[in-house]
Write an enzyme that holds these catalytic residues in place. Structure first.
Site, PDB file in Angstrom:
ATOM      1  N   ALA A 108       0.854  -1.196   0.000  1.00 55.17           N
ATOM      2  CA  ALA A 108       0.000   0.000   0.000  1.00 55.17           C
ATOM      3  C   ALA A 108       0.886   1.241   0.000  1.00 55.17           C
ATOM      4  O   ALA A 108       2.039   1.184   0.445  1.00 55.17           O
ATOM      5  CB  ALA A 108      -0.878  -0.016   1.247  1.00 55.17           C
ATOM      6  N   GLY A 168       0.830  -5.176   1.256  1.00 54.15           N
ATOM      7  CA  GLY A 168      -0.331  -5.315   0.372  1.00 54.15           C
ATOM      8  C   GLY A 168       0.043  -5.935  -0.966  1.00 54.15           C
ATOM      9  O   GLY A 168      -0.801  -6.539  -1.631  1.00 54.15           O
ATOM     10  N   GLU A 204      -0.186  -9.520  -0.357  1.00 51.99           N
ATOM     11  CA  GLU A 204      -1.606  -9.852  -0.145  1.00 51.99           C
ATOM     12  C   GLU A 204      -2.347  -9.900  -1.477  1.00 51.99           C
ATOM     13  O   GLU A 204      -3.211 -10.751  -1.694  1.00 51.99           O
ATOM     14  CB  GLU A 204      -2.237  -8.829   0.798  1.00 51.99           C
ATOM     15  CG  GLU A 204      -1.614  -8.910   2.190  1.00 51.99           C
ATOM     16  CD  GLU A 204      -2.222  -7.903   3.145  1.00 51.99           C
ATOM     17  OE1 GLU A 204      -1.817  -6.729   3.063  1.00 51.99           O
ATOM     18  OE2 GLU A 204      -3.089  -8.264   3.932  1.00 51.99           O
ATOM     19  N   GLU A 253       3.896  -5.327   7.192  1.00 50.36           N
ATOM     20  CA  GLU A 253       3.066  -4.304   7.848  1.00 50.36           C
ATOM     21  C   GLU A 253       3.434  -4.065   9.306  1.00 50.36           C
ATOM     22  O   GLU A 253       3.351  -2.940   9.797  1.00 50.36           O
ATOM     23  CB  GLU A 253       1.582  -4.687   7.754  1.00 50.36           C
ATOM     24  CG  GLU A 253       0.972  -4.518   6.375  1.00 50.36           C
ATOM     25  CD  GLU A 253       1.095  -5.738   5.490  1.00 50.36           C
ATOM     26  OE1 GLU A 253       1.980  -6.587   5.735  1.00 50.36           O
ATOM     27  OE2 GLU A 253       0.302  -5.853   4.524  1.00 50.36           O
TER      28      GLU A 253
HETATM   29  C1  LIG Z   1      -4.628   0.093   4.272  1.00 43.90           C
HETATM   30  C2  LIG Z   1      -3.365  -0.295   4.951  1.00 43.90           C
HETATM   31  C3  LIG Z   1      -2.677  -1.402   4.238  1.00 43.90           C
HETATM   32  C4  LIG Z   1      -1.402  -1.727   4.538  1.00 43.90           C
HETATM   33  C5  LIG Z   1      -0.722  -2.761   3.817  1.00 43.90           C
HETATM   34  C6  LIG Z   1       0.624  -2.369   3.315  1.00 43.90           C
HETATM   35  O1  LIG Z   1       0.960  -2.722   2.253  1.00 43.90           O
HETATM   36  S1  LIG Z   1       1.645  -1.444   4.289  1.00 43.90           S
HETATM   37  C7  LIG Z   1       3.052  -1.190   3.274  1.00 43.90           C
HETATM   38  C8  LIG Z   1       3.884  -2.405   3.231  1.00 43.90           C
HETATM   39  N1  LIG Z   1       5.055  -2.206   2.444  1.00 43.90           N
HETATM   40  C9  LIG Z   1       6.259  -2.135   2.971  1.00 43.90           C
HETATM   41  O2  LIG Z   1       6.462  -2.267   4.141  1.00 43.90           O
HETATM   42  C10 LIG Z   1       7.384  -1.905   2.004  1.00 43.90           C
HETATM   43  C11 LIG Z   1       8.093  -0.645   2.329  1.00 43.90           C
HETATM   44  N2  LIG Z   1       9.179  -0.387   1.393  1.00 43.90           N
HETATM   45  C12 LIG Z   1      10.351  -1.001   1.475  1.00 43.90           C
HETATM   46  O3  LIG Z   1      10.595  -1.869   2.274  1.00 43.90           O
HETATM   47  C13 LIG Z   1      11.395  -0.553   0.509  1.00 43.90           C
HETATM   48  O4  LIG Z   1      11.098   0.741   0.122  1.00 43.90           O
HETATM   49  C14 LIG Z   1      11.518  -1.453  -0.736  1.00 43.90           C
HETATM   50  C15 LIG Z   1      10.180  -1.665  -1.394  1.00 43.90           C
HETATM   51  C16 LIG Z   1      12.134  -2.782  -0.330  1.00 43.90           C
HETATM   52  C17 LIG Z   1      12.456  -0.769  -1.765  1.00 43.90           C
HETATM   53  O5  LIG Z   1      13.702  -0.524  -1.150  1.00 43.90           O
HETATM   54  P1  LIG Z   1      14.823   0.355  -1.874  1.00 43.90           P
HETATM   55  O6  LIG Z   1      16.003   0.363  -0.940  1.00 43.90           O
HETATM   56  O7  LIG Z   1      15.001  -0.094  -3.250  1.00 43.90           O
HETATM   57  O8  LIG Z   1      14.242   1.823  -1.977  1.00 43.90           O
HETATM   58  P2  LIG Z   1      13.738   2.793  -0.840  1.00 43.90           P
HETATM   59  O9  LIG Z   1      13.387   2.076   0.385  1.00 43.90           O
HETATM   60  O10 LIG Z   1      14.717   3.918  -0.723  1.00 43.90           O
HETATM   61  O11 LIG Z   1      12.376   3.316  -1.463  1.00 43.90           O
HETATM   62  C18 LIG Z   1      12.379   4.104  -2.658  1.00 43.90           C
HETATM   63  C19 LIG Z   1      11.317   5.167  -2.527  1.00 43.90           C
HETATM   64  O12 LIG Z   1      10.040   4.531  -2.508  1.00 43.90           O
HETATM   65  C20 LIG Z   1       9.305   4.938  -1.370  1.00 43.90           C
HETATM   66  N3  LIG Z   1       8.468   3.811  -0.952  1.00 43.90           N
HETATM   67  C21 LIG Z   1       8.858   2.555  -0.758  1.00 43.90           C
HETATM   68  N4  LIG Z   1       7.819   1.787  -0.418  1.00 43.90           N
HETATM   69  C22 LIG Z   1       6.744   2.603  -0.396  1.00 43.90           C
HETATM   70  C23 LIG Z   1       5.377   2.400  -0.116  1.00 43.90           C
HETATM   71  N5  LIG Z   1       4.896   1.192   0.197  1.00 43.90           N
HETATM   72  N6  LIG Z   1       4.573   3.452  -0.163  1.00 43.90           N
HETATM   73  C24 LIG Z   1       5.024   4.673  -0.501  1.00 43.90           C
HETATM   74  N7  LIG Z   1       6.320   4.932  -0.789  1.00 43.90           N
HETATM   75  C25 LIG Z   1       7.156   3.891  -0.732  1.00 43.90           C
HETATM   76  C26 LIG Z   1      10.367   5.289  -0.341  1.00 43.90           C
HETATM   77  O13 LIG Z   1       9.855   6.139   0.627  1.00 43.90           O
HETATM   78  C27 LIG Z   1      11.407   5.942  -1.218  1.00 43.90           C
HETATM   79  O14 LIG Z   1      10.957   7.244  -1.468  1.00 43.90           O
HETATM   80  P3  LIG Z   1      11.992   8.443  -1.506  1.00 43.90           P
HETATM   81  O15 LIG Z   1      11.125   9.649  -1.666  1.00 43.90           O
HETATM   82  O16 LIG Z   1      12.887   8.176  -2.670  1.00 43.90           O
HETATM   83  O17 LIG Z   1      12.729   8.423  -0.207  1.00 43.90           O
END
Ligand SMILES: CC/C=C/CC(=O)SCCNC(=O)CCNC(=O)[C@H](O)C(C)(C)COP(=O)(O)OP(=O)(O)OC[C@H]1O[C@@H](n2cnc3c(N)ncnc32)[C@H](O)[C@@H]1OP(=O)(O)O
Length: 718
Positions: free
Chosen positions: A61, A100, A103, A123
């Site tokens: 998400a 998500g 999921e 999450e």
């Molecule tokens: C209704 C509620 C539902 C909830 C369910 C969910 O899905 S909660 C979200 C679960 N997802 C996560 O926990 C994943 C989070 N992201 C990561 O672990 C990492 O970003 C990655 C996907 C493994 C990628 O890692 P990498 O090292 O390649 O890059 P960055 O971490 O630096 O990320 C790049 C930019 O992307 C932004 N970002 C990453 N994931 C998300 C996300 N899920 N939502 C929004 N933005 C995300 C991150 O913030 C970085 O942004 P910058 O502006 O460049 O800092």
């Protein structure tokens, strides 16, 4: 968005397209709805392949949307719609399928992964639970024990483990997309009922209660006070004992409770601040965007003590060839043996071939560093010795070599003064054990050049560490804030508390260990040595100095007395606690009577110190120092301080970091309490509220992200 295309073989391909991680934003969810409906309605389509653009399936998400009003279609009915499709839906998992994202893939009928992919229900690391059916479908797919582990830890699971557990159906080294398309053709037309996880029953061990109880014990040890992992256990219990629809209801209820919690807010704040720390800037206008890091093709480490060994292993693990330097043959031999066995353990653990590790050579000859791009000096905390080394390095190294000093608090500028190119000297404060701990304080002296900062920050990234740029002052950010915290802990003992009482309060707050157990673990002699160097105790202390006062300020000689009597912590079997069984801290009756004698010797009236006072005096004094650090421009932002504390000092992630916590508590309350404690302890100047705190309160306590703008009006050491 999600792109729709038809390809030969009656296949519809839906591609999630939302760089950089294809997060399930409102627009993406709308597009998935639309494209799945289109594919299911299209008579020509026999199977659907769901993938993500740019080699990433989906990062879950969109976390940025969590703080806004929810718009667009929710995830749960969208995933249900996919599962209900009569046409097979095959997920192509490349890169990541987290939260998500996984999921969504669990709602598909089949999952094909690339061998380099990772999956996980992450999450819990954001203070939430997988509430798009993850807590109900994963246990049904892989059984309760394995699902419980994945859901409560949020750990990343490799494609190899995922196929072993049954999370994915197939793993391929070649194109997962092509594999999925071919596979989709073979299952087109088959009934999908048996592939719908919502219709499965979760394989459950007979002793479900003891499995769940064991998980709760581990959670309490790992992250005491955290709500999300406990909620995850409750949701998995529902998956094990209730029909799918009721389990989903429970999942939603638990999510509703977590979603608006302060803990979820704190953990999401940690997620973004950790990434923001890499985007460093200095008031001179230099920043990560406009300053190019020098390439580091070869590095050197000077000194193979505890820190040097860990740093050498970190460099090698990042594939950087290392030259390790010692001064004596005996130390060199011992260092080589230790480093090699650490590397062997490391490669076994990670399944790395030796080819992936940078080579390490060992030498006594500093001249071997003439071609090195970067040197990290990691000798004892002795200014004279460090200066001597930097002077020698100036004559042997290339003129453009970056010279780093691993110090936990010495003056970088004084060390740089011994080098012929002080602008290339930068502090790299690693944390022990250096090959494990994630934090790297990159210390910028007044003469450190932007290129030196950029190169050290780039190095942190290569070492898979979190680099934070800080200014030069005694103790930098992390250790400087620790001082008032530990001092308060000593004063609380003087006034009547016991070490185990102080530790219990801190552990209930969420620290893995209270301060006295931490000191016993790291060795009481560490602080003793530095107090002796500062002339606070030992031979440099002027005769006639009052026992409990230094320079007109309160001082506690308690830790010095313990060290003088040989109580150095775990390594001597006694410190603030007794260690009869290795590493098990038990309250020591000797210490209790020692504290009573001490109080009566100095005429201190012992009193019962309440838990609130323990917590407030320890934490608020640390936070107050954080405000002073901001005021002096030693840290660029409160977020940087929080990243340092969460990633290097065991500050509980669900509390966000000290500055975020202060804001959550309420800055007026922190100010009020500090004023109170300073009034009752006027001989402790660091309890006097900092002017930055007063200023923020006067401005109505703005949220943390607005503090930076106010700070910029002050001086900066960066
Ligand atoms: C209704 C509620 C539902 C909830 C369910 C969910 O899905 S909660 C979200 C679960 N997802 C996560 O926990 C994943 C989070 N992201 C990561 O672990 C990492 O970003 C990655 C996907 C493994 C990628 O890692 P990498 O090292 O390649 O890059 P960055 O971490 O630096 O990320 C790049 C930019 O992307 C932004 N970002 C990453 N994931 C998300 C996300 N899920 N939502 C929004 N933005 C995300 C991150 O913030 C970085 O942004 P910058 O502006 O460049 O800092």
């Amino acid at each position: 968005m999600a792109l729709y295309r038809r390809i030969p073989g009656a296949i519809a391909v839906i591609t999630l397209t939302n760089p950089p991680v294809n997060a399930l934003s409102c627009t993406v969810r709308e597009a998935i709805y639309e494209t799945v409906k289109r594919a299911t309605a299209d008579q020509e389509v026999k199977a659907i392949v769901l993938c993500g653009a740019n080699g990433k399936f989906c990062g879950g998400a969109d976390i940025k949307e969590f703080s806004r009003e929810m718009r667009g279609p929710p995830l749960v009915p969208m995933i249900d719609m996919i599962e209900e499709s009569e046409k097979p839906v095959v997920a192509v998992i490349e890169g990541v399928a987290f939260g998500g994202g996984l999921e969504l893939a669990l709602g598909c009928h089949y999952r094909i992964a690339h061998s380099g992919a990772q999956v996980g229900l992450t999450e819990v690391t954001l203070g939430l639970l997988p509430a798009a059916g993850g807590t109900q479908r994963l246990p049904r797919l892989i059984g309760v024990p394995a699902a419980l582990d994945i859901i409560t830890t949020g750990r990343h699971v490799s494609a190899q483990e995922a196929v072993r557990l049954g999370i994915v159906d197939k793993v391929t080294d070649s194109s997962a997309m092509e594999e999925a398309i071919e596979f989709a053709k073979t299952v087109a037309g088959e009934p999908m009922g048996p592939r719908r996880l919502s219709l499965w029953t979760a394989a459950c061990p007979e002793d479900l209660d003891s499995l769940l109880e064991g998980a709760l014990v581990r959670i309490r040890q790992r992250s005491r006070g955290a709500l999300a992992p406990v909620a995850c256990v409750q949701a998995v219990r529902a998956a094990a004992s209730l029909p799918f629809a009721q389990g989903m209801k429970k999942e939603q209820e638990l999510m509703a409770y977590l979603f608006t919690s302060g803990q979820a807010r704190a953990m999401q704040y940690c997620f973004f601040t950790q990434r923001a720390a890499a985007r460093w800037t200095t008031p001179s206008g230099a920043s990560w965007e406009n300053t190019k890091a020098r390439p580091v093709r070869q590095a050197a480490v000077i000194g193979l003590g505890t820190m040097g060994k860990g740093i050498a292993v970190s460099l090698s693990r990042a594939g950087i060839p290392v030259i390790a330097v010692e001064t004596e043959q005996k130390r060199l031999k011992a260092g080589r043996k230790a480093v090699n066995s650490m590397l062997t353990r490391e490669s076994q653990k990670r399944g790395l071939a030796e080819a992936h590790l940078g080579s390490i050579s060992f030498t006594l000859d500093l001249r071997k560093l003439r071609d090195t791009d970067l040197v990290i000096e990691a000798v004892f905390e002795d200014m004279a010795l460090k200066k001597q080394i930097f002077s020698k390095l100036s004559s042997v190294c290339r003129p453009d070599a970056l010279l780093c000093t691993n110090t936990s608090g010495l003056n970088i500028d004084e060390i740089a003064s011994a080098a012929s190119r002080p602008e290339l000297v930068v502090g790299t404060h690693f944390f022990a054990p250096a090959h494990v701990m994630k934090l790297l304080e990159v210390v910028c002296g007044p003469r450190t050049s932007p290129v030196a900062v950029a190169t050290a920050m780039q190095l942190a990234k290569r070492l898979e560490k979190i680099g934070v740029v800080v200014g030069n002052c005694s103790g930098f950010v992390g250790n400087r804030m620790m001082r008032p915290y530990t001092e308060q802990a000593y004063y609380l003992l003087e006034e009547g508390a016991r070490p185990e009482e102080v530790d219990l309060v801190l552990e209930e707050f969420g620290f893995a260990m209270g301060i006295f157990r931490v000191m016993d673990l790291s060795g009481l002699d560490v602080g003793w040595r530095s107090r002796k160097e500062l002339g606070l105790t030992g031979p440099k202390l002027p005769p006639g100095t009052e026992a409990r006062s230094r320079g007109g300020k309160r001082y506690s000689p308690l830790p010095d007395i313990l060290c003088e009597s040989g109580r150095l912590g775990q390594k001597t079997g006694r410190g603030w606690y007794l260690y009869e069984k290795e590493r098990v801290a038990t309250p020591d009756p000797w210490l209790q009577s020692f504290l009573e004698d001490y109080r009566s010797r100095f005429g201190i009236q012992s009193r019962r110190v309440g838990q609130d006072e323990i917590l407030e005096r320890c934490l608020y004094s640390l936070i107050n120092e954080g405000f002073r650090i901001l005021q002096e421009g030693i840290a660029a932002s409160p977020e940087d301080i929080d990243v340092i504390y969460v990633s290097g000092y065991g500050w509980p992630r669900h509390r966000g970091g000290p500055m975020f916590y202060a804001w959550m508590v309420g800055l007026p309350k922190v100010l009020d309490k500090l004023e109170h404690y300073h009034r009752t302890h006027p001989d402790i100047p660091n309890l006097a509220p900092s002017s930055m705190l007063r200023k923020l309160v006067a401005r109505g306590s703005p949220p943390v992200h607005q503090w930076r703008a106010l700070i910029q009006q002050h001086s900066s050491q960066l």
